[in-house]
Design a protein around this motif. Structure first.
Motif, mmCIF file in Angstrom:
data_model
loop_
_atom_site.group_PDB
_atom_site.id
_atom_site.type_symbol
_atom_site.label_atom_id
_atom_site.label_comp_id
_atom_site.label_asym_id
_atom_site.label_seq_id
_atom_site.Cartn_x
_atom_site.Cartn_y
_atom_site.Cartn_z
ATOM 1 N N LYS A 38 0.835 -1.203 0.000
ATOM 2 C CA LYS A 38 0.000 0.000 0.000
ATOM 3 C C LYS A 38 0.872 1.256 0.000
ATOM 4 C CE LYS A 38 -2.514 1.526 3.603
ATOM 5 N NZ LYS A 38 -3.629 1.682 4.570
ATOM 6 N N LEU A 41 2.286 1.826 -3.356
ATOM 7 C CA LEU A 41 1.222 2.334 -4.233
ATOM 8 C C LEU A 41 0.967 3.813 -3.987
ATOM 9 C CD1 LEU A 41 -1.111 1.699 -6.255
ATOM 10 C CD2 LEU A 41 -2.517 1.187 -4.265
ATOM 11 N N TRP A 45 0.992 6.559 -6.941
ATOM 12 C CA TRP A 45 -0.363 6.561 -7.495
ATOM 13 C C TRP A 45 -0.600 7.755 -8.416
ATOM 14 C CZ3 TRP A 45 -3.788 3.257 -8.683
ATOM 15 C CH2 TRP A 45 -5.112 3.633 -8.933
ATOM 16 N N ASN A 68 1.521 -0.210 -10.293
ATOM 17 C CA ASN A 68 0.519 0.195 -9.299
ATOM 18 C C ASN A 68 -0.635 -0.797 -9.233
ATOM 19 O OD1 ASN A 68 1.914 2.454 -8.503
ATOM 20 N ND2 ASN A 68 0.820 3.854 -9.849
ATOM 21 N N LYS A 69 -1.049 -1.294 -10.378
ATOM 22 C CA LYS A 69 -2.127 -2.297 -10.395
ATOM 23 C C LYS A 69 -1.690 -3.562 -9.665
ATOM 24 C CE LYS A 69 -4.374 -0.615 -14.591
ATOM 25 N NZ LYS A 69 -4.498 -0.732 -16.055
ATOM 26 N N LEU A 72 -1.695 -2.779 -5.918
ATOM 27 C CA LEU A 72 -3.072 -2.762 -5.429
ATOM 28 C C LEU A 72 -3.592 -4.176 -5.231
ATOM 29 C CD1 LEU A 72 -5.747 -1.340 -4.771
ATOM 30 C CD2 LEU A 72 -6.224 -1.242 -7.213
ATOM 31 N N ASN A 73 -3.368 -5.022 -6.217
ATOM 32 C CA ASN A 73 -3.830 -6.407 -6.154
ATOM 33 C C ASN A 73 -3.193 -7.160 -4.985
ATOM 34 O OD1 ASN A 73 -3.233 -9.474 -7.268
ATOM 35 N ND2 ASN A 73 -5.289 -8.741 -7.727
ATOM 36 N N GLU A 76 -4.472 -5.770 -1.558
ATOM 37 C CA GLU A 76 -5.838 -6.261 -1.353
ATOM 38 C C GLU A 76 -5.831 -7.737 -0.959
ATOM 39 O OE1 GLU A 76 -10.024 -5.882 -3.821
ATOM 40 O OE2 GLU A 76 -8.185 -6.297 -4.925
ATOM 41 N N LEU A 99 -7.507 2.034 1.401
ATOM 42 C CA LEU A 99 -6.878 1.672 0.126
ATOM 43 C C LEU A 99 -7.846 1.897 -1.030
ATOM 44 C CD1 LEU A 99 -4.475 0.276 -1.413
ATOM 45 C CD2 LEU A 99 -5.696 -1.879 -1.035
ATOM 46 N N TYR A 100 -9.092 1.443 -0.876
ATOM 47 C CA TYR A 100 -10.092 1.602 -1.932
ATOM 48 C C TYR A 100 -10.423 3.078 -2.171
ATOM 49 C CZ TYR A 100 -11.129 -3.442 -1.829
ATOM 50 O OH TYR A 100 -11.057 -4.798 -1.918
ATOM 51 N N THR A 103 -7.541 4.937 -3.990
ATOM 52 C CA THR A 103 -7.375 4.552 -5.393
ATOM 53 C C THR A 103 -8.667 4.698 -6.199
ATOM 54 O OG1 THR A 103 -7.747 2.223 -4.773
ATOM 55 C CG2 THR A 103 -5.461 2.970 -4.916
ATOM 56 N N LYS A 105 -11.560 3.374 -5.888
ATOM 57 C CA LYS A 105 -12.335 2.139 -6.103
ATOM 58 C C LYS A 105 -13.619 2.225 -5.279
ATOM 59 C CE LYS A 105 -9.005 0.358 -8.590
ATOM 60 N NZ LYS A 105 -9.129 0.243 -10.046
#
Length: 288
Positions: A38, A41, A45, A68-69, A72-73, A76, A99-100, A103, A105
């Motif tokens: 995190k 990221l 970001w 970054n993807k 994030l993955n 998570e 986190l969501y 970003t 999300k």
């Protein structure tokens, strides 16, 4: 070493103390990994946020967005492992929610919030998460959802003037100006030094109702209270911009220039604020 000390290795599966320590060790390991990804990221970001606005593709930005993807993955995934191991760990939910939100999300954040509401019954805990979601929805301009969360929070904490301000501001963003005016004025009655409420009222009367007299009344009050409360003034660009533009419309060139000089003292971070200062300067120059 602490995990296995005093453990009977012949009966590990049935040893409750060992299982608890092992579970906590796995949680700590995965939480540390999640936080590491995190933080990576968060530091990069910016590149992902720029991808959608780029007219010309920059390979470095594309590469960083791909990383970054992955971050994030992985973050998570490790948070979810923690929740699988110990589903009632609120701070893990909170970190995942952050986190969501960070970003953008919002669908993930909304789904997670519903899951948390089913699992926890504490108003204070839910309020903490509602605040994150409300702020996120405001940023994404989903004002209706943001208002829903702030109104929930207001019912739980009736003394929080920041929440009251956010509700009034969202009314304004949704173009419900009468309700916004009502809520800003109620806020001022509760806290006569809530300077931003005066500024927003001035903005509404100036831009929406073309009532310079009322706008000037609220903005002047904001300026007076600001000078009384702060040694170095407010960083609110709108206060000076609106006072300056009203002075221009009333042909008070000297007053407009004085406001512009005060505005020049502010350090402006974003392009929108710099454009307001430039607009005021051009308006002053247009006066004979």
């Amino acid at each position: 070493n602490n995990i296995i000390k005093g453990i009977n290795f012949a009966d590990l599966d049935n040893n409750e103390e060992y299982q608890k320590k092992r579970q906590q060790s796995l949680i700590n390991t995965n939480l540390k990994l999640a936080e590491t990804y995190k933080n990576k990221l968060y530091s990069t970001w910016f590149y992902s946020k720029q991808i959608d606005t780029m007219k010309k593709i920059d390979t470095f930005y594309v590469k960083q967005d791909s990383l970054n993807k992955m971050y994030l993955n992985k973050a998570e995934t490790h948070y979810n492992i923690c929740l699988d191991l110990k589903p009632d760990t609120f701070y893990v939910y909170q970190n995942l929610m952050e986190l969501y939100v960070y970003t953008d999300k919002f669908k993930n954040a909304d789904d997670l919030y519903k899951k948390i509401r089913e699992k926890f019954d504490s108003d204070s805990l839910l309020n903490t998460l509602s605040s994150s979601l409300a702020e996120a929805y405001s940023t994404s301009k989903d004002y209706k959802k943001a208002l829903t969360f702030y109104e929930k929070m207001s019912k739980v904490d009736t003394t929080d003037n920041f929440i009251r301000y956010q509700i009034a501001y969202l009314n304004e963003m949704m173009k419900d100006y009468k309700k916004a005016i009502k809520n800003y004025n109620e806020l001022i009655k509760l806290d006569s030094n809530y300077i931003n409420a005066y500024i927003r009222l001035g903005d509404i009367y100036y831009k929406q109702f073309k009532d310079n007299k009322k706008a000037k009344k609220y903005l002047t009050e904001a300026l007076i209270r600001n000078d009384m409360l702060y040694d170095y003034g407010t960083g609110n660009v709108d206060l000076y911009y609106l006072l300056g533009m009203i002075a221009v419309k009333e042909k008070r060139k000297l007053d407009a220039l004085l406001v512009y000089i005060d505005m020049k003292k502010l350090y402006l971070y974003n392009k929108e604020d710099k454009l307001k200062r430039l607009e005021l300067l051009k308006a002053i120059q247009s006066l004979e």
